[in-house]
Motif scaffolding. Structure first.
Motif, PDB file in Angstrom:
ATOM      1  N   GLN A  37       0.846  -1.182   0.000  1.00 35.53           N
ATOM      2  CA  GLN A  37       0.000   0.000   0.000  1.00 35.53           C
ATOM      3  C   GLN A  37       0.887   1.238   0.000  1.00 35.53           C
ATOM      4  N   VAL A  39       0.791   4.934   0.546  1.00 35.14           N
ATOM      5  CA  VAL A  39      -0.106   5.876   1.212  1.00 35.14           C
ATOM      6  C   VAL A  39       0.390   7.293   0.924  1.00 35.14           C
ATOM      7  N   MET A  78       4.571  10.564   1.206  1.00 36.81           N
ATOM      8  CA  MET A  78       4.290   9.218   0.736  1.00 36.81           C
ATOM      9  C   MET A  78       5.015   8.221   1.628  1.00 36.81           C
ATOM     10  N   LYS A  79       4.338   7.116   1.959  1.00 35.80           N
ATOM     11  CA  LYS A  79       4.985   6.025   2.675  1.00 35.80           C
ATOM     12  C   LYS A  79       4.445   4.705   2.154  1.00 35.80           C
ATOM     13  N   ILE A  81       3.393   0.733   3.034  1.00 38.66           N
ATOM     14  CA  ILE A  81       2.974  -0.148   4.123  1.00 38.66           C
ATOM     15  C   ILE A  81       2.668  -1.529   3.540  1.00 38.66           C
ATOM     16  N   HIS A 126      -2.235   0.842  10.593  1.00 34.95           N
ATOM     17  CA  HIS A 126      -2.118   2.176  10.013  1.00 34.95           C
ATOM     18  C   HIS A 126      -3.275   3.047  10.488  1.00 34.95           C
ATOM     19  N   PRO A 128      -5.524   6.098   9.799  1.00 32.77           N
ATOM     20  CA  PRO A 128      -5.882   6.988   8.681  1.00 32.77           C
ATOM     21  C   PRO A 128      -5.635   8.449   9.031  1.00 32.77           C
ATOM     22  N   GLU A 218      -5.941  11.724   2.257  1.00 30.79           N
ATOM     23  CA  GLU A 218      -5.101  10.531   2.137  1.00 30.79           C
ATOM     24  C   GLU A 218      -5.609   9.665   0.992  1.00 30.79           C
ATOM     25  N   ILE A 220      -4.728   5.950  -1.019  1.00 28.43           N
ATOM     26  CA  ILE A 220      -3.971   4.702  -0.936  1.00 28.43           C
ATOM     27  C   ILE A 220      -4.025   3.994  -2.292  1.00 28.43           C
ATOM     28  N   THR A 222      -2.933   0.558  -4.070  1.00 29.85           N
ATOM     29  CA  THR A 222      -2.578  -0.816  -3.687  1.00 29.85           C
ATOM     30  C   THR A 222      -1.967  -1.561  -4.870  1.00 29.85           C
TER      31      THR A 222
END
Length: 346
Positions: A37, A39, A78-79, A81, A126, A128, A218, A220, A222
């Motif tokens: 993911q 994010v 951005m990260k 996960i 995580h 949100p 946010e 996400i 995937t």
């Protein structure tokens, strides 16, 4: 909430199912596949020009005020996960035969096998993103005096409004120097007066400078790696529209490359069928390197283990004997055996 099944509950289920002539054979579970993911925090800027924006340079000495409304988007953070989700290709049934010392089994809410004979380890979730509350939008007309509101032309309104702004600034300077005609009695009253002047000036300036509103949300994206790839297009991003479909050529393309750094080594199979096969399987995940590109520029690289690119191995029921048993935990993201401890039953 995690599902916990004890031996007593399983015995009850067995009795009920036998009465209904639906024999209970065991407990169904999944091993996970690992999805990535990405994010993103996206900032959306919306601008509406002010009623007097065409006079901003003449009266407020501002030559960079936009005359037309616009919307802009930009990525501010951005990260990555890794998340474990049920792999439908790895659906198994764990035998609950009484000759094996399987006392309790823990599953996640979506059916992933987490642990046997002990509590599963807590997994960080995580949180949100929640945006901060926005300040109320000011209406410049609420802060205009009668002379401004009844001005016969926009040019005259702009002149009177700018003069009011300069008067407010002068009043604030006199207050801060202690030279105002009517000085507040204490510090709290001074702060209230200064705050009121600031609000009035900000509202009147808005008539020249326009209203800019920023929203942060946010998003996400995937991605499930299934094999090594070289710059596979996963999304596009447009300054005007934000995140767009991969086939929308108006957005800047973002690609992902997946490189398999370490393949899992399969345990040699015994040619004989395991008489103690109770349906207990674990993943032997593979190590990959995932790199995200903005056009040709790499912007983020991550090394992680994924269950679907590795192998699946059998754990024999002989581990759960009558004299000794084991406590084991599985990694909920990769399905790998994370810990195993032997325990004597005597």
């Amino acid at each position: 909430m995690k599902k916990i099944f004890s031996a007593a509950c399983l015995s009850l289920l067995f009795a009920l199912s036998a009465k209904a002539q639906l024999p209970f054979e065991g407990m169904s579970y999944y091993l996970p596949k690992t999805e990535i993911q990405f994010v993103f925090l996206m900032e959306k800027t919306t601008y509406e020009p002010g009623q007097l924006s065409m006079y901003a340079e003449r009266y407020m000495k501002k030559n960079d005020v936009a005359q037309k409304p616009f919307i802009e988007h930009r990525i501010i953070d951005m990260k990555m996960i890794p998340v474990g989700v049920p792999d439908t290709a790895k659906h198994f049934t764990l035998s609950m035969d009484k000759k094996y010392s399987v006392g309790e089994v823990h599953l996640s809410d979506n059916g992933l096998l987490l642990s046997i004979n002990e509590q599963p380890k807590a997994v960080a979730q995580h949180k949100p993103f929640v945006s901060a509350p926005k300040p109320p939008v000011l209406n410049p007309k609420d802060f205009m005096n009668e002379d401004i509101l009844t001005a016969g032309s926009m040019a005259k309104m702009a002149e009177l409004t700018s003069q009011e702004i300069y008067d407010i600034r002068e009043s604030r300077n006199l207050l801060s120097r202690g030279q105002a005609e009517f000085m507040p009695k204490d510090g709290e009253q001074l702060r209230i007066m200064m705050r009121g002047l600031d609000t009035q000036e900000r509202a009147l300036r808005q008539a020249f400078e326009g209203l800019t509103v920023k929203d942060t949300t946010e998003v996400i994206i995937t991605y499930v790696p299934t094999h090594a790839v070289e710059k596979e297009l996963i999304f596009r991003f447009s300054k005007r529209l934000g995140f767009t479909d991969v086939d929308d050529l108006g957005g800047t393309p973002y690609y992902i490359s997946v490189e398999e750094e370490q393949k899992s080594e399969s345990i040699p199979e015994d040619t004989k069928k395991d008489k103690d096969d109770i349906g207990l399987r674990v993943n032997m995940p593979a190590k990959i390197k995932a790199t995200l590109f903005q056009q040709e520029k790499p912007i983020s690289s991550h090394t992680l283990y994924v269950g679907q690119l590795g192998t699946t191995e059998n754990l024999s029921g002989a581990l759960f004997g009558r004299k000794q048993t084991v406590k084991l935990n599985l990694n909920p993201i990769t399905g790998a055996l994370e810990s195993i401890k032997e325990e004597s039953l005597q």
